[in-house]
Design a protein around this motif. Structure first.
Motif: not given
Length: 159
Positions: A22-35, A37-39, A41-45
């Protein structure tokens, strides 16, 4: 310029679970945090373990793809099989790929490092090839001496 190669690859398929970034494509910190958090989740579940159980090799793919004007990110494996609830079957085209190799302490660091080199150095400076879209991936290939090693694969065309 950074170390890279151009390699011919046959068509291949990655099956993955995904999330919309959902982060803007120029928001590298936001994108990296989303990625990140996603990883977690998929490892834990257990979704990543489910994918690994049907993989044709030990590679773990972190795939980035634009789908219907959305930035999507997937955890995937190379396979011809399927699992319930998988988000997407991602077709990578036959052709030339920019390949950047590296190693880092974690898979997150590896992905960020390789993307930075590929999109921040190699592609902007490339004179004879270009990325024109399509899925790209960081491929985690294994571990040695406490480091994760792998490659980034980006489909390119000759200019």
């Amino acid at each position: 310029m950074a170390n890279y190669t151009l390699e011919e690859k046959d068509i291949f398929t990655v099956l993955g679970f995904g999330t919309e970034l959902k982060s803007d494509y120029t928001d590298y910190a936001g994108i990296n945090k989303e990625k990140s958090d996603f990883w977690k989740a998929v490892e834990q579940d257990g979704r990543l373990d489910t994918l690994k159980s049907i993989a044709t090799n030990d590679y773990i793919f972190a795939v980035n793809e634009a789908v219907n004007n959305k930035m999507m990110h997937y955890a995937g494996v190379m396979t011809e099989e399927s699992v319930p609830d998988a988000t997407r079957v991602i077709q990578f085209p036959k052709g030339e790929y920019l390949v950047v190799k590296g190693e880092a302490k974690t898979a997150d660091e590896l992905s960020n490092q390789l993307a930075g080199i590929a999109f921040g150095q190699v592609l902007p400076e490339a004179k004879n090839f270009a990325y024109v879209g399509g899925p790209n991936a960081t491929v985690e290939m294994g571990q040695h001496n406490g480091f994760v090693f792998g490659e980034m694969w980006i489909p390119v065309v000759r200019k």
